[in-house]
Enzyme design. Structure first.
Site, short mmCIF file in Angstrom:
data_model
loop_
_atom_site.label_atom_id
_atom_site.label_comp_id
_atom_site.label_asym_id
_atom_site.label_seq_id
_atom_site.Cartn_x
_atom_site.Cartn_y
_atom_site.Cartn_z
N LYS A 219 105.83 64.54 132.05
CA LYS A 219 107.20 64.97 132.33
C LYS A 219 107.56 64.61 133.76
CE LYS A 219 108.61 69.18 133.42
NZ LYS A 219 108.97 70.62 133.39
N ASP A 244 102.89 77.55 129.27
CA ASP A 244 103.66 77.33 130.50
C ASP A 244 103.89 78.68 131.16
OD1 ASP A 244 104.96 75.87 132.42
OD2 ASP A 244 106.44 74.98 131.09
N GLY A 250 114.17 75.96 127.45
CA GLY A 250 113.28 75.60 126.35
C GLY A 250 113.06 74.12 126.17
N GLY A 251 113.76 73.28 126.95
CA GLY A 251 113.67 71.84 126.74
C GLY A 251 112.28 71.28 126.97
#
Length: 341
Positions: A219, A244, A250-251
């Site tokens: 990411k 996490d 929520g992406g």
């Protein structure tokens, strides 16, 4: 990872000599749960709001020479902003010190501004450090929080004692009831969360007595745009646990879940310490790539309406972990197996 993992069922009553527990109004439910587990009553306090937006908070029970723990989760909403809650907590700590408290510990399961721990652009504020200075200036002796974004930055920001608890024991207790004997794999949704994912994976191996795989998704974030397609790890036919620190929109979790599905994952559980569920989360997390979501109640899911996302959300009480930390701090016992490390 210690050979023995602390269990939420292990919390017991506290030796009550000179102990005072306070829970400010914004975190009253969590305070009552902690009080019940410790078999120690909450002390009385007064909170008053004034017409111009100012406020006053004071203890009503004696606090001189006491060891005091103030419970207040510093997330925004539903009735006060994060800034309002932070200000109330700081002013109350100051009032307690002025009234002769021997030691005051802030129990802030969600610590506002803890994600802004470094400069990512020129002249950025390092807000975590500024918040730490405020706690120190008011005379706070220790700050306890849950699953910080970056534990090294958190510890370095404070000059008073700074305790970062891991949510791993709470999440593991829930994971155990959700999985059977199928292959398991813990997935970090980005490289920065690799240490957190490893901590959970090692603890799971200890508790379950069998190997647990690991994987990570790539990411990159720039100017609010997230990119990255790399996925590393063998997740074929496995139940994947994406871990996490929090859910915002929520992406990030959905991207990791889709990547794991594309590589053959059979089932996806998303596990976080905090569910903020900001605008857009209700739509994003409805994605069928995620089967279940596990989060603690350190931030109650008040932003999430009834619907498909709420239906697949399992809420885990944070009170046992926080109560155990308070008990050990008051009795001067080690916290090693409760810490992020």
């Amino acid at each position: 990872m210690p050979s023995q993992i602390w269990s939420p069922s292990a919390v017991g009553p506290v030796a009550s000599r000179h102990l005072r527990l306070f829970a400010l109004n914004g975190t009253a439910d969590l305070g009552r749960d902690i009080s019940r587990l410790l078999a120690h009553p909450l002390s009385a306090h007064e909170e008053r709001d004034f017409e111009d937006g100012e406020h006053k908070v004071r203890p009503l029970d004696p606090v001189a020479d006491a060891d005091i723990y103030v419970i207040h989760s510093l997330h925004g909403g539903p009735d006060q902003s994060a800034n309002d809650k932070l200000c109330r907590l700081l002013f109350f700590i100051g009032a307690l010190k002025d009234a002769g408290a021997r030691r005051v510990t802030a129990i802030a399961p969600y610590l506002c501004y803890a994600r802004k721990d470094r400069r990512t652009k020129a002249n950025d504020p390092v807000t975590t450090r500024y918040v730490a200075v405020l706690f120190e200036a008011i005379g706070c002796d220790a700050v306890v929080t849950l699953e910080v974004h970056n534990e090294a930055a958190f510890e370095n920001a404070f000059r008073c004692r700074a305790v970062a608890l891991t949510a791993a024991p709470l999440l593991i207790d829930a994971i155990k009831t959700a999985v059977g004997n199928e292959p398991l794999c813990v997935v970090s949704p980005d490289l920065g969360g690799g240490k957190r994912a490893d901590l959970l994976r090692e603890a799971l191996e200890t508790v379950l007595g069998r190997p647990v795989g690991k994987a990570f998704a790539e990411k990159h974030r720039s100017a609010g745009v997230v990119s990255g397609d790399l996925f590393v790890g063998d997740v074929a036919d496995a139940t994947c646990i994406i871990v996490d620190d929090l859910i915002s929109t929520g992406g990030t979790l959905v991207r990791a879940a889709r990547a794991a599905r594309a590589h053959g994952a059979r089932r996806i559980l998303a596990c976080v310490a905090y569910g903020l569920f900001m605008e857009g989360a209700e739509t994003a997390l409805a994605d069928p790539a995620i089967d279940r979501i596990i989060a603690t109640d350190a931030v109650p899911p008040f932003r999430l309406p009834a619907g498909p996302v709420r239906d697949k959300l399992d809420i885990v009480p944070a009170a046992p972990l926080l109560a155990e930390a308070i008990r050990r701090l008051h009795e001067d016992k080690p916290l090693t197996d409760l810490l992020v490390f």
